[in-house]
Design a protein around this motif. Structure first.
Motif, PDB file in Angstrom:
ATOM      1  N   ALA A  70      -0.167   8.344  89.085  1.00  0.00           N
ATOM      2  CA  ALA A  70      -1.319   9.328  89.393  1.00  0.00           C
ATOM      3  C   ALA A  70      -1.016  10.614  88.231  1.00  0.00           C
ATOM      4  O   ALA A  70      -2.244  11.097  87.669  1.00  0.00           O
ATOM      5  N   GLY A  71       0.153  11.162  88.223  1.00  0.00           N
ATOM      6  CA  GLY A  71       0.245  12.230  87.272  1.00  0.00           C
ATOM      7  C   GLY A  71      -0.248  11.885  85.848  1.00  0.00           C
ATOM      8  O   GLY A  71      -0.637  12.668  85.080  1.00  0.00           O
ATOM      9  N   SER A  72       0.528  10.643  85.389  1.00  0.00           N
ATOM     10  CA  SER A  72       0.070   9.917  84.093  1.00  0.00           C
ATOM     11  C   SER A  72      -1.421  10.073  83.813  1.00  0.00           C
ATOM     12  O   SER A  72      -1.918  10.178  82.542  1.00  0.00           O
ATOM     13  N   GLY A  73      -1.992   9.560  84.876  1.00  0.00           N
ATOM     14  CA  GLY A  73      -3.739   9.413  84.849  1.00  0.00           C
ATOM     15  C   GLY A  73      -4.162  10.732  84.661  1.00  0.00           C
ATOM     16  O   GLY A  73      -5.374  11.099  83.966  1.00  0.00           O
ATOM     17  N   TYR A  74      -3.884  11.652  85.356  1.00  0.00           N
ATOM     18  CA  TYR A  74      -4.336  13.236  85.161  1.00  0.00           C
ATOM     19  C   TYR A  74      -3.866  13.826  83.659  1.00  0.00           C
ATOM     20  O   TYR A  74      -4.760  14.329  83.123  1.00  0.00           O
ATOM     21  N   ILE A  75      -2.685  13.415  83.364  1.00  0.00           N
ATOM     22  CA  ILE A  75      -2.411  14.042  81.853  1.00  0.00           C
ATOM     23  C   ILE A  75      -3.136  13.293  80.862  1.00  0.00           C
ATOM     24  O   ILE A  75      -3.826  14.017  79.962  1.00  0.00           O
ATOM     25  N   PHE A  76      -3.281  11.918  81.170  1.00  0.00           N
ATOM     26  CA  PHE A  76      -4.224  11.260  80.235  1.00  0.00           C
ATOM     27  C   PHE A  76      -5.716  11.789  80.016  1.00  0.00           C
ATOM     28  O   PHE A  76      -6.162  11.886  78.973  1.00  0.00           O
TER      29      PHE A  76
ATOM     30  N   ALA B 128     -27.125  17.911  79.988  1.00  0.00           N
ATOM     31  CA  ALA B 128     -25.887  17.096  79.700  1.00  0.00           C
ATOM     32  C   ALA B 128     -24.899  17.177  80.722  1.00  0.00           C
ATOM     33  O   ALA B 128     -24.753  18.487  81.492  1.00  0.00           O
ATOM     34  N   SER B 129     -24.401  16.175  81.070  1.00  0.00           N
ATOM     35  CA  SER B 129     -23.459  16.216  81.996  1.00  0.00           C
ATOM     36  C   SER B 129     -22.037  15.364  81.547  1.00  0.00           C
ATOM     37  O   SER B 129     -22.219  14.486  80.560  1.00  0.00           O
ATOM     38  N   LEU B 130     -21.104  15.717  82.105  1.00  0.00           N
ATOM     39  CA  LEU B 130     -19.472  15.098  81.787  1.00  0.00           C
ATOM     40  C   LEU B 130     -19.720  13.763  81.952  1.00  0.00           C
ATOM     41  O   LEU B 130     -20.087  13.147  82.838  1.00  0.00           O
ATOM     42  N   LEU B 131     -19.520  12.747  80.918  1.00  0.00           N
ATOM     43  CA  LEU B 131     -19.423  11.346  81.067  1.00  0.00           C
ATOM     44  C   LEU B 131     -18.065  10.742  81.162  1.00  0.00           C
ATOM     45  O   LEU B 131     -17.664   9.911  81.928  1.00  0.00           O
ATOM     46  N   ARG B 132     -17.318  11.326  80.380  1.00  0.00           N
ATOM     47  CA  ARG B 132     -15.675  10.858  80.317  1.00  0.00           C
ATOM     48  C   ARG B 132     -14.910  12.068  79.695  1.00  0.00           C
ATOM     49  O   ARG B 132     -15.266  12.844  78.837  1.00  0.00           O
ATOM     50  N   PRO B 133     -13.719  12.184  80.035  1.00  0.00           N
ATOM     51  CA  PRO B 133     -12.850  11.631  81.191  1.00  0.00           C
ATOM     52  C   PRO B 133     -13.309  11.780  82.632  1.00  0.00           C
ATOM     53  O   PRO B 133     -13.806  13.006  82.755  1.00  0.00           O
ATOM     54  N   ASN B 134     -13.168  10.954  83.331  1.00  0.00           N
ATOM     55  CA  ASN B 134     -13.489  11.136  84.907  1.00  0.00           C
ATOM     56  C   ASN B 134     -12.133  11.177  85.674  1.00  0.00           C
ATOM     57  O   ASN B 134     -11.289  10.173  85.968  1.00  0.00           O
ATOM     58  N   THR B 135     -11.511  12.652  85.648  1.00  0.00           N
ATOM     59  CA  THR B 135     -10.350  12.813  86.060  1.00  0.00           C
ATOM     60  C   THR B 135      -9.951  12.311  87.450  1.00  0.00           C
ATOM     61  O   THR B 135      -8.785  11.717  87.713  1.00  0.00           O
TER      62      THR B 135
ATOM     63  N   ILE C  48     -11.254   9.669  88.899  1.00  0.00           N
ATOM     64  CA  ILE C  48     -11.016   8.205  89.114  1.00  0.00           C
ATOM     65  C   ILE C  48      -9.743   7.760  88.451  1.00  0.00           C
ATOM     66  O   ILE C  48      -9.105   7.054  88.936  1.00  0.00           O
ATOM     67  N   ASN C  49      -9.589   8.354  87.335  1.00  0.00           N
ATOM     68  CA  ASN C  49      -7.880   8.116  86.487  1.00  0.00           C
ATOM     69  C   ASN C  49      -6.946   8.279  87.640  1.00  0.00           C
ATOM     70  O   ASN C  49      -5.902   7.601  87.398  1.00  0.00           O
ATOM     71  N   VAL C  50      -7.200   9.456  88.044  1.00  0.00           N
ATOM     72  CA  VAL C  50      -5.956   9.917  89.129  1.00  0.00           C
ATOM     73  C   VAL C  50      -5.907   8.852  90.502  1.00  0.00           C
ATOM     74  O   VAL C  50      -4.803   8.392  90.721  1.00  0.00           O
TER      75      VAL C  50
ATOM     76  N   ALA D  78      -6.906   5.544  90.438  1.00  0.00           N
ATOM     77  CA  ALA D  78      -6.606   4.426  89.863  1.00  0.00           C
ATOM     78  C   ALA D  78      -4.988   4.539  89.337  1.00  0.00           C
ATOM     79  O   ALA D  78      -4.496   3.355  89.848  1.00  0.00           O
ATOM     80  N   GLY D  79      -4.665   5.590  88.852  1.00  0.00           N
ATOM     81  CA  GLY D  79      -3.240   5.630  88.651  1.00  0.00           C
ATOM     82  C   GLY D  79      -2.388   5.496  90.051  1.00  0.00           C
ATOM     83  O   GLY D  79      -1.390   4.728  89.901  1.00  0.00           O
ATOM     84  N   ALA D  80      -2.844   6.240  91.086  1.00  0.00           N
ATOM     85  CA  ALA D  80      -2.171   6.167  92.334  1.00  0.00           C
ATOM     86  C   ALA D  80      -2.155   4.639  93.123  1.00  0.00           C
ATOM     87  O   ALA D  80      -0.794   4.425  93.266  1.00  0.00           O
ATOM     88  N   LEU D  81      -3.275   3.995  92.704  1.00  0.00           N
ATOM     89  CA  LEU D  81      -3.177   2.750  93.217  1.00  0.00           C
ATOM     90  C   LEU D  81      -2.266   1.912  92.507  1.00  0.00           C
ATOM     91  O   LEU D  81      -1.848   0.728  93.069  1.00  0.00           O
ATOM     92  N   LEU D  82      -2.397   1.858  91.280  1.00  0.00           N
ATOM     93  CA  LEU D  82      -1.314   1.325  90.088  1.00  0.00           C
ATOM     94  C   LEU D  82       0.068   1.548  90.780  1.00  0.00           C
ATOM     95  O   LEU D  82       0.928   0.360  90.721  1.00  0.00           O
ATOM     96  N   GLY D  83       0.385   2.712  90.858  1.00  0.00           N
ATOM     97  CA  GLY D  83       1.648   3.058  91.266  1.00  0.00           C
ATOM     98  C   GLY D  83       2.143   2.192  92.629  1.00  0.00           C
ATOM     99  O   GLY D  83       3.255   1.926  92.643  1.00  0.00           O
ATOM    100  N   VAL D  84       1.176   2.376  93.546  1.00  0.00           N
ATOM    101  CA  VAL D  84       1.636   1.555  94.606  1.00  0.00           C
ATOM    102  C   VAL D  84       1.747   0.114  94.546  1.00  0.00           C
ATOM    103  O   VAL D  84       2.897  -0.415  95.219  1.00  0.00           O
ATOM    104  N   LEU D  85       0.868  -0.409  93.693  1.00  0.00           N
ATOM    105  CA  LEU D  85       1.071  -1.731  93.403  1.00  0.00           C
ATOM    106  C   LEU D  85       2.599  -1.971  92.883  1.00  0.00           C
ATOM    107  O   LEU D  85       3.370  -2.799  93.210  1.00  0.00           O
ATOM    108  N   VAL D  86       2.957  -1.075  91.710  1.00  0.00           N
ATOM    109  CA  VAL D  86       4.027  -1.288  90.968  1.00  0.00           C
ATOM    110  C   VAL D  86       5.135  -1.122  91.944  1.00  0.00           C
ATOM    111  O   VAL D  86       6.209  -1.990  91.937  1.00  0.00           O
ATOM    112  N   GLY D  87       5.232   0.025  92.796  1.00  0.00           N
ATOM    113  CA  GLY D  87       6.097   0.161  93.981  1.00  0.00           C
ATOM    114  C   GLY D  87       6.612  -0.997  94.812  1.00  0.00           C
ATOM    115  O   GLY D  87       7.522  -1.284  94.900  1.00  0.00           O
ATOM    116  N   GLY D  88       5.203  -1.610  95.164  1.00  0.00           N
ATOM    117  CA  GLY D  88       5.286  -2.829  96.004  1.00  0.00           C
ATOM    118  C   GLY D  88       6.102  -4.104  95.421  1.00  0.00           C
ATOM    119  O   GLY D  88       6.978  -4.668  96.048  1.00  0.00           O
TER     120      GLY D  88
END
Length: 217
Positions: free
Chosen positions: A25-31, A158-165, A167-169, A171-181
């Motif tokens: 999740a932290g990596s997603g935020y930094i990215f 105009a509105s912000l299209l990307r990055p979507n912080t 969503i990235n956080v 998605a990163g957390a869910l990936l971390g849960v999967l990797v941890g599992g």
């Protein structure tokens, strides 16, 4: 394994999932923070027949795709560049613009992506204005009741299209849960053949332990 076993594993190794989720999740935020923000501005163009007529409306729906194709060209991009005096090539601007016909609402949507929200608004608005001018020219030799008019709906914002912080956080957390599992599963698989206590013997052999010999070393 029963529910008790799963709880035991989670209590013993749950920190692995938590750590992996925090790291990803932290990596997603930094990215997200390292990415250059891109904004999208949309100019909506309402296309309407001069009179309410089913046949005219159906004909209009059939030509809206071709009108969208006419707008979505490098030639139109060059006209916008010349009008706004932009420092870019027609090809570069053409890649930033997306034209979408909305047949249900009889409108054309001009989407412009840019790292500068003010510039995105100006470009989207100019595309709309030039389409209006073209329609006015096309209507000149046509009878009033047969004309197809166009008008701009609201000013583009105009509105912000990307990055979507967010969503990235997530998605990163869910990936971390999967990797941890996966890590926990691998560790449990490696430990499955190791007997550490009398409870392990009873659990795997389904037999009661009557006694054990002390380690004499």
């Amino acid at each position: 394994m029963n529910l008790t076993e799963y709880v035991r594993i989670f209590v013993r190794r749950g920190w692995i999932i938590l750590l992996a989720a925090v790291l990803t999740a932290g990596s997603g935020y930094i990215f997200s923070k390292l990415q250059t923000p891109v904004f999208r501005s949309t100019q909506k163009i309402l296309v309407k027949p001069a009179r309410i007529d089913f046949g005219l409306t159906q004909s209009l729906k059939q030509v809206m795709d071709s009108w969208a194709t006419r707008i979505d060209t490098e030639l139109r991009a060059k006209e916008v560049i010349d009008a706004l005096k932009l420092d870019m090539t027609p090809g570069a601007l053409h890649e930033l613009v997306h034209i979408t016909p909305d047949l249900n609402n009889l409108q054309l949507n001009v989407d412009v992506d840019s790292t500068r929200p003010d510039q995105a608004n100006r470009i989207a608005s100019e595309y709309g204005s030039q389409f209006i001018q073209w329609r006015n020219q096309e209507n000149q030799p046509t009878r009033l009741e047969d004309r197809i008019n166009a008008e701009l709906l609201d000013a583009p914002q105009a509105s912000l299209l990307r990055p979507n912080t967010k969503i990235n956080v997530i998605a990163g957390a869910l990936l971390g849960v999967l990797v941890g599992g996966v890590i926990i599963f691998a560790l449990e698989f490696l430990d499955s053949n190791i007997v550490r206590s009398a409870k392990d013997v009873e659990r795997y052999l389904q037999l009661s332990v009557l006694g054990n010999l002390p380690d004499t070393q």
